[in-house]
Design a protein around this motif. Structure first.
Motif, PDB file in Angstrom:
ATOM      1  N   GLN A 143       0.826  -1.202   0.000  1.00 55.31           N
ATOM      2  CA  GLN A 143       0.000   0.000   0.000  1.00 55.31           C
ATOM      3  C   GLN A 143       0.863   1.256   0.000  1.00 55.31           C
ATOM      4  O   GLN A 143       1.926   1.285   0.627  1.00 55.31           O
ATOM      5  CB  GLN A 143      -0.900   0.013   1.237  1.00 55.31           C
ATOM      6  N   PRO A 144       0.420   2.305  -0.677  1.00 56.86           N
ATOM      7  CA  PRO A 144       1.164   3.573  -0.638  1.00 56.86           C
ATOM      8  C   PRO A 144       1.176   4.134   0.775  1.00 56.86           C
ATOM      9  O   PRO A 144       0.219   3.968   1.536  1.00 56.86           O
ATOM     10  CB  PRO A 144       0.377   4.490  -1.556  1.00 56.86           C
ATOM     11  N   THR A 145       2.259   4.798   1.111  1.00 57.64           N
ATOM     12  CA  THR A 145       2.419   5.413   2.416  1.00 57.64           C
ATOM     13  C   THR A 145       2.851   6.854   2.216  1.00 57.64           C
ATOM     14  O   THR A 145       3.772   7.119   1.441  1.00 57.64           O
ATOM     15  CB  THR A 145       3.504   4.681   3.234  1.00 57.64           C
ATOM     16  N   ASN A 172      12.506  -3.433  -6.466  1.00 58.56           N
ATOM     17  CA  ASN A 172      13.325  -4.026  -5.413  1.00 58.56           C
ATOM     18  C   ASN A 172      13.703  -3.052  -4.295  1.00 58.56           C
ATOM     19  O   ASN A 172      14.527  -3.382  -3.448  1.00 58.56           O
ATOM     20  CB  ASN A 172      14.590  -4.636  -6.017  1.00 58.56           C
ATOM     21  N   CYS A 173      13.144  -1.841  -4.297  1.00 62.55           N
ATOM     22  CA  CYS A 173      13.377  -0.889  -3.225  1.00 62.55           C
ATOM     23  C   CYS A 173      12.202   0.086  -3.172  1.00 62.55           C
ATOM     24  O   CYS A 173      11.405   0.143  -4.103  1.00 62.55           O
ATOM     25  CB  CYS A 173      14.706  -0.156  -3.409  1.00 62.55           C
ATOM     26  N   PRO A 174      12.098   0.871  -2.093  1.00 60.85           N
ATOM     27  CA  PRO A 174      10.993   1.819  -1.979  1.00 60.85           C
ATOM     28  C   PRO A 174      11.015   2.842  -3.111  1.00 60.85           C
ATOM     29  O   PRO A 174      12.070   3.281  -3.564  1.00 60.85           O
ATOM     30  CB  PRO A 174      11.224   2.501  -0.632  1.00 60.85           C
ATOM     31  N   VAL A 175       9.818   3.208  -3.567  1.00 58.25           N
ATOM     32  CA  VAL A 175       9.640   4.182  -4.639  1.00 58.25           C
ATOM     33  C   VAL A 175       8.945   5.408  -4.050  1.00 58.25           C
ATOM     34  O   VAL A 175       7.908   5.293  -3.403  1.00 58.25           O
ATOM     35  CB  VAL A 175       8.801   3.595  -5.794  1.00 58.25           C
ATOM     36  N   VAL A 176       9.550   6.573  -4.269  1.00 55.79           N
ATOM     37  CA  VAL A 176       8.966   7.831  -3.815  1.00 55.79           C
ATOM     38  C   VAL A 176       8.410   8.548  -5.039  1.00 55.79           C
ATOM     39  O   VAL A 176       9.155   8.890  -5.966  1.00 55.79           O
ATOM     40  CB  VAL A 176      10.029   8.720  -3.125  1.00 55.79           C
ATOM     41  N   VAL A 177       7.098   8.704  -5.074  1.00 54.72           N
ATOM     42  CA  VAL A 177       6.431   9.355  -6.203  1.00 54.72           C
ATOM     43  C   VAL A 177       6.033  10.750  -5.736  1.00 54.72           C
ATOM     44  O   VAL A 177       5.461  10.926  -4.669  1.00 54.72           O
ATOM     45  CB  VAL A 177       5.170   8.551  -6.621  1.00 54.72           C
ATOM     46  N   TYR A 178       6.357  11.733  -6.575  1.00 55.86           N
ATOM     47  CA  TYR A 178       6.046  13.108  -6.181  1.00 55.86           C
ATOM     48  C   TYR A 178       5.649  13.947  -7.387  1.00 55.86           C
ATOM     49  O   TYR A 178       5.936  13.584  -8.536  1.00 55.86           O
ATOM     50  CB  TYR A 178       7.233  13.758  -5.462  1.00 55.86           C
ATOM     51  N   CYS A 179       4.968  15.045  -7.115  1.00 61.09           N
ATOM     52  CA  CYS A 179       4.619  16.045  -8.105  1.00 61.09           C
ATOM     53  C   CYS A 179       4.473  17.369  -7.382  1.00 61.09           C
ATOM     54  O   CYS A 179       4.600  17.430  -6.172  1.00 61.09           O
ATOM     55  CB  CYS A 179       3.351  15.682  -8.871  1.00 61.09           C
TER      56      CYS A 179
END
Length: 68
Positions: free
Chosen positions: A2-4, A60-67
């Protein structure tokens, strides 16, 4: 998974600890080109195209999505 929601301090702490993170900038092309702030090394995937580019985003690692 789940997104955090995370804060800048959370991200800074992870980077300070050397944790691998992938950054995905989801700004539309106009917003991206008009901005003078760009994160070096971030993947550029407009929000309306994320589904089509999921295979390109490392899993394979955390993804930080931003805008903005």
């Amino acid at each position: 998974m789940q997104p955090t929601k995370v804060t800048i301090d959370d991200i800074k702490g992870r980077l300070d600890r050397g944790e691998p993170l992938v950054f995905v900038d989801t700004r539309n092309p106009t917003a991206w080109s008009e901005s003078d702030v760009k994160l070096p090394g971030a993947m550029r995937v407009p929000a309306d195209q994320v589904q089509q580019h999921l295979r390109q985003i490392p899993q394979n690692c955390p993804v930080v999505v931003y805008c903005s």
